[in-house]
Design an enzyme around this catalytic site. Structure first.
Site, PDB file in Angstrom:
ATOM      1  N   ASP A  13     -16.210   6.860 -19.057  1.00  0.00           N
ATOM      2  CA  ASP A  13     -15.043   7.804 -19.060  1.00  0.00           C
ATOM      3  C   ASP A  13     -15.365   7.618 -20.182  1.00  0.00           C
ATOM      4  OD1 ASP A  13     -13.834   5.853 -17.368  1.00  0.00           O
ATOM      5  OD2 ASP A  13     -12.958   4.949 -18.760  1.00  0.00           O
ATOM      6  N   GLY A  15     -15.280  11.364 -19.873  1.00  0.00           N
ATOM      7  CA  GLY A  15     -15.038  12.689 -20.334  1.00  0.00           C
ATOM      8  C   GLY A  15     -15.959  14.263 -19.020  1.00  0.00           C
ATOM      9  N   LYS A  16     -16.617  13.280 -18.645  1.00  0.00           N
ATOM     10  CA  LYS A  16     -17.960  13.685 -17.352  1.00  0.00           C
ATOM     11  C   LYS A  16     -16.413  14.328 -15.916  1.00  0.00           C
ATOM     12  CE  LYS A  16     -19.086   9.942 -16.417  1.00  0.00           C
ATOM     13  NZ  LYS A  16     -18.396   8.625 -17.472  1.00  0.00           N
ATOM     14  N   GLY A  40     -14.646   6.846 -12.459  1.00  0.00           N
ATOM     15  CA  GLY A  40     -13.315   7.474 -11.730  1.00  0.00           C
ATOM     16  C   GLY A  40     -13.165   8.768 -12.910  1.00  0.00           C
ATOM     17  N   HIS A  41     -13.483  10.084 -12.102  1.00  0.00           N
ATOM     18  CA  HIS A  41     -13.823  11.072 -12.949  1.00  0.00           C
ATOM     19  C   HIS A  41     -11.899  12.123 -12.765  1.00  0.00           C
ATOM     20  CE1 HIS A  41     -18.093  10.200 -12.950  1.00  0.00           C
ATOM     21  NE2 HIS A  41     -17.843   9.660 -13.296  1.00  0.00           N
ATOM     22  N   GLN A 222     -20.403   5.537 -14.950  1.00  0.00           N
ATOM     23  CA  GLN A 222     -20.921   5.064 -16.230  1.00  0.00           C
ATOM     24  C   GLN A 222     -21.392   5.926 -17.097  1.00  0.00           C
ATOM     25  OE1 GLN A 222     -21.636   4.102 -12.937  1.00  0.00           O
ATOM     26  NE2 GLN A 222     -19.409   3.587 -12.457  1.00  0.00           N
TER      27      GLN A 222
HETATM   28  P1  GDP Z   1     -14.823  10.003 -16.223  1.00  0.00           P
HETATM   29  O1  GDP Z   1     -15.274   9.381 -16.760  1.00  0.00           O
HETATM   30  O2  GDP Z   1     -16.237  10.013 -17.959  1.00  0.00           O
HETATM   31  O3  GDP Z   1     -15.164  11.262 -15.848  1.00  0.00           O
HETATM   32  O4  GDP Z   1     -14.323  10.314 -17.822  1.00  0.00           O
HETATM   33  P2  GDP Z   1     -12.143  10.340 -17.601  1.00  0.00           P
HETATM   34  O5  GDP Z   1     -11.803  10.984 -16.360  1.00  0.00           O
HETATM   35  O6  GDP Z   1     -11.841   8.507 -16.513  1.00  0.00           O
HETATM   36  O7  GDP Z   1     -11.411   9.546 -19.119  1.00  0.00           O
HETATM   37  C1  GDP Z   1     -11.424  10.721 -19.464  1.00  0.00           C
HETATM   38  C2  GDP Z   1      -9.461  11.080 -19.338  1.00  0.00           C
HETATM   39  O8  GDP Z   1      -9.459  12.042 -20.396  1.00  0.00           O
HETATM   40  C3  GDP Z   1      -9.301  11.868 -18.491  1.00  0.00           C
HETATM   41  O9  GDP Z   1      -7.735  11.371 -18.346  1.00  0.00           O
HETATM   42  C4  GDP Z   1      -9.156  13.098 -18.645  1.00  0.00           C
HETATM   43  O10 GDP Z   1      -8.375  13.746 -17.725  1.00  0.00           O
HETATM   44  C5  GDP Z   1      -8.795  13.189 -19.819  1.00  0.00           C
HETATM   45  N1  GDP Z   1      -9.837  14.163 -21.290  1.00  0.00           N
HETATM   46  C6  GDP Z   1     -10.914  14.346 -20.744  1.00  0.00           C
HETATM   47  N2  GDP Z   1     -11.281  15.166 -22.225  1.00  0.00           N
HETATM   48  C7  GDP Z   1     -10.245  15.606 -22.456  1.00  0.00           C
HETATM   49  C8  GDP Z   1      -9.519  15.707 -23.782  1.00  0.00           C
HETATM   50  O11 GDP Z   1     -10.192  16.635 -24.828  1.00  0.00           O
HETATM   51  N3  GDP Z   1      -8.269  15.555 -24.835  1.00  0.00           N
HETATM   52  C9  GDP Z   1      -7.871  14.637 -24.250  1.00  0.00           C
HETATM   53  N4  GDP Z   1      -6.580  14.316 -24.617  1.00  0.00           N
HETATM   54  N5  GDP Z   1      -7.806  14.339 -22.448  1.00  0.00           N
HETATM   55  C10 GDP Z   1      -9.170  14.053 -22.075  1.00  0.00           C
HETATM   56  P1  IMO Z   2     -17.416   6.157 -15.143  1.00  0.00           P
HETATM   57  O1  IMO Z   2     -18.063   6.505 -14.067  1.00  0.00           O
HETATM   58  C1  IMO Z   2     -15.373   2.451 -17.834  1.00  0.00           C
HETATM   59  C2  IMO Z   2     -17.710  -1.187 -16.131  1.00  0.00           C
HETATM   60  C3  IMO Z   2     -16.488  -2.268 -15.887  1.00  0.00           C
HETATM   61  C4  IMO Z   2     -16.453  -3.275 -16.509  1.00  0.00           C
HETATM   62  C5  IMO Z   2     -18.104  -3.028 -16.362  1.00  0.00           C
HETATM   63  C6  IMO Z   2     -18.496  -3.507 -14.747  1.00  0.00           C
HETATM   64  O2  IMO Z   2     -15.653   6.849 -14.751  1.00  0.00           O
HETATM   65  O3  IMO Z   2     -17.322   6.560 -15.663  1.00  0.00           O
HETATM   66  P2  IMO Z   2     -18.758  -2.588 -12.285  1.00  0.00           P
HETATM   67  O4  IMO Z   2     -17.208  -2.918 -11.426  1.00  0.00           O
HETATM   68  O5  IMO Z   2     -19.301  -1.363 -11.994  1.00  0.00           O
HETATM   69  O6  IMO Z   2     -19.156  -4.322 -11.595  1.00  0.00           O
HETATM   70  O7  IMO Z   2     -18.013  -3.054 -13.838  1.00  0.00           O
HETATM   71  O8  IMO Z   2     -18.165  -1.878 -15.764  1.00  0.00           O
HETATM   72  N1  IMO Z   2     -17.012   0.508 -15.586  1.00  0.00           N
HETATM   73  C7  IMO Z   2     -16.950   1.176 -16.165  1.00  0.00           C
HETATM   74  N2  IMO Z   2     -16.089   1.697 -17.360  1.00  0.00           N
HETATM   75  N3  IMO Z   2     -15.961   3.808 -16.430  1.00  0.00           N
HETATM   76  C8  IMO Z   2     -16.564   3.807 -15.473  1.00  0.00           C
HETATM   77  O9  IMO Z   2     -16.997   4.286 -14.610  1.00  0.00           O
HETATM   78  C9  IMO Z   2     -17.170   2.434 -14.988  1.00  0.00           C
HETATM   79  N4  IMO Z   2     -17.713   1.848 -13.902  1.00  0.00           N
HETATM   80  C10 IMO Z   2     -17.347   0.966 -14.259  1.00  0.00           C
HETATM   81  O10 IMO Z   2     -15.085  -1.787 -16.745  1.00  0.00           O
HETATM   82  O11 IMO Z   2     -16.439  -3.535 -17.692  1.00  0.00           O
HETATM   83 MG    MG Z   3     -13.886   7.288 -15.477  1.00  0.00          MG
END
Ligand code: GDP
Ligand code: IMO
Ligand code: MG
Length: 422
Positions: A13, A15-16, A40-41, A222
């Site tokens: 998470d 911000g990929k 979840g991206h 991840q």
């Molecule tokens: P990922 O799994 O690495 O793609 O990251 P996620 O999308 O799960 O989580 C990142 C969250 O932070 C999302 O809700 C983005 O919209 C948000 N986000 C990304 N970059 C920024 C930033 O620079 N500032 C803020 N406030 N939110 C951000």
């Molecule tokens: P993105 O790509 C954050 C975490 C789960 C749990 C552990 C094992 O959005 O960054 P699993 O369901 O994979 O067996 O869970 O890994 N986890 C993540 N945490 N971002 C993710 O993906 C994750 N994918 C798995 O919360 O701790």
């Molecule tokens: Mg994510």
């Protein structure tokens, strides 16, 4: 040729999704190589908001090719539902999506097993998407692959061989309801009609794109500390989400990667259980969580929040051979008077500069912090490094000096336009 890998440097998470979206115009082909719908991206721009789970974030850019590599585990039902959701949001998916025949199937039984285990005494806090069981069956060589959907006649037999022992476990060990294999078979047959057209030999396809000089972006899921080998085991996911996963999860040579970009937040989060040395206690954690909207993109769970951990980040940079850093969520720190950065740990009085391999020890580490002054003003509208408050510039420079890698992108808000490029 410039093919690039995007990897998370923390616990996911980072911000990929946002960074892949920013880079998308420069690349032709987008490849996922590990994980499944546990990812979840998020991509946001203007009034648009996309949540990608199985498909690479490049899919929302018209004309881009997207590939789901052999290292992934794919729930066919989630896949079709994600494709339909994206289409309803105006995304064109027609002739531009390819899926590896060798990627493993996530079957409904795997999700049930994942969730039953989570109800036990030692939950890991998984996403409940059946990821662990899918990789277990892969490595025990009894899994089913996407390509198995092409052969109706043998599919039923394979399902029975794989799922009968699992049903026994579900019924007799967990005292839960078995899942009928015939129903699973007929559901798979009907969904496979929608999937067959996407299936290919993805290794041959990616390598042919490489030989034609197409630019490829490999989108990690991840993060480094969730890697099955290098993360905080057993509180990890079940795949290699670090650099090695790119090669095994696609079948390309390391010679075809020119750059590896690490994405990190300006602080740390983790969803699920497991050691987290720099975790912040409430009420400050609540403040940061709310400001950063730190709730899971896949499960909606509140994310745990902590200070930046330089020990863990140095490890992630070296493990993956990071060339450049994308720093996200700097704006979330805007209101803090002081910002802490962990530079070492102490374990029973001894200084430690690396993450121990046992979680029981990691959990007891006492982090030692350097304190940097905050900037106490908004950064979201800033578009150049020079316009950032001096203390924010210092924070970025401190990270560059200590990690030995340039910070090329600074993200100051969720939207595409809220980014500084250096
Ligand atoms: P990922 O799994 O690495 O793609 O990251 P996620 O999308 O799960 O989580 C990142 C969250 O932070 C999302 O809700 C983005 O919209 C948000 N986000 C990304 N970059 C920024 C930033 O620079 N500032 C803020 N406030 N939110 C951000
Ligand atoms: P993105 O790509 C954050 C975490 C789960 C749990 C552990 C094992 O959005 O960054 P699993 O369901 O994979 O067996 O869970 O890994 N986890 C993540 N945490 N971002 C993710 O993906 C994750 N994918 C798995 O919360 O701790
Ligand atoms: Mg994510």
């Amino acid at each position: 040729m410039e093919n690039v890998v995007i990897l998370g440097l923390q616990w996911g998470d980072e911000g990929k999704g946002k960074i892949v979206d920013l880079l998308a115009p420069k690349y032709d082909v987008f490849v996922r190589f590990s994980g499944g719908a546990n990812a979840g991206h998020t991509v946001r721009f203007e009034d648009k908001h996309f949540a990608l789970h199985l498909l690479p974030s490049g899919i929302i850019h018209p004309g881009k090719i997207c590939i789901l590599g052999n290292g992934m585990v794919i729930d066919p039902f989630s896949l079709i539902s994600e494709i339909e959701t994206l289409k309803s949001q105006g995304v064109k998916i027609n002739g531009n999506l390819f899926i590896s025949e060798k990627a493993h199937l996530v079957l409904p039984h795997f999700q049930i097993l994942d969730r039953l285990r989570e109800q036990g005494k030692t939950p890991l806090g998984t996403t409940g998407k059946g990821i662990g069981p899918a990789y277990e069956f892969k490595y025990s060589r009894t899994g089913l692959r996407m390509g198995d959907l092409l052969y109706e006649k043998t599919l039923k037999e394979k399902l029975k061989n794989t799922l009968s022992p699992l049903n026994f476990l579900i019924k007799n060990y967990y005292n839960a309801q078995e899942v009928d294999i015939d129903t699973t078979y007929s559901n798979l047959l009907s969904i496979s009609e929608k999937i067959k057209g996407y299936l290919v030999d993805s290794t041959a396809l990616i390598n042919s794109f490489i030989s034609f000089g197409k630019k490829i972006l490999f989108e990690g899921a991840q993060g480094t500390l969730l890697d099955i080998d290098h993360g905080t085991y057993p509180f990890v996911t079940s795949s290699n989400c670090t650099i090695g996963g790119v090669f095994t999860g696609t079948g390309i040579s390391h010679k075809n990667i020119q750059k590896t970009i690490g994405v990190m937040k300006a602080y740390t989060t983790r969803v699920g259980k497991g050691p987290f040395p720099t975790e912040i206690a409430p009420p400050l954690s609540d403040k940061i969580r709310n400001r950063g909207n730190e709730f899971g993109t896949t499960t909606g769970r509140p994310r745990r929040v902590g200070w930046l951990d330089l020990v863990a980040l140095k490890y992630a940079v070296s493990l993956n051979g990071i060339d450049e850093i994308a720093l996200t969520k700097l704006d979330v720190l805007d209101e803090l008077l002081d910002i802490q950065i962990c530079t070492k740990y102490r374990e029973r009085g001894t200084e430690i500069y690396s993450l121990p391999s046992q979680w029981e020890i990691t959990e007891k580490l006492v982090p030692e912090y350097e304190i940097l002054p905050g900037w106490s003003c908004p950064t979201t509208a800033t578009r150049s490094f020079e316009d950032l408050p001096k203390q924010a510039q210092k924070y970025v420079e401190y990270l560059e000096e200590n990690l030995g890698v340039p910070v090329k992108w600074i993200s100051t808000g969720p939207r595409r336009e809220e980014t500084i490029f250096r």
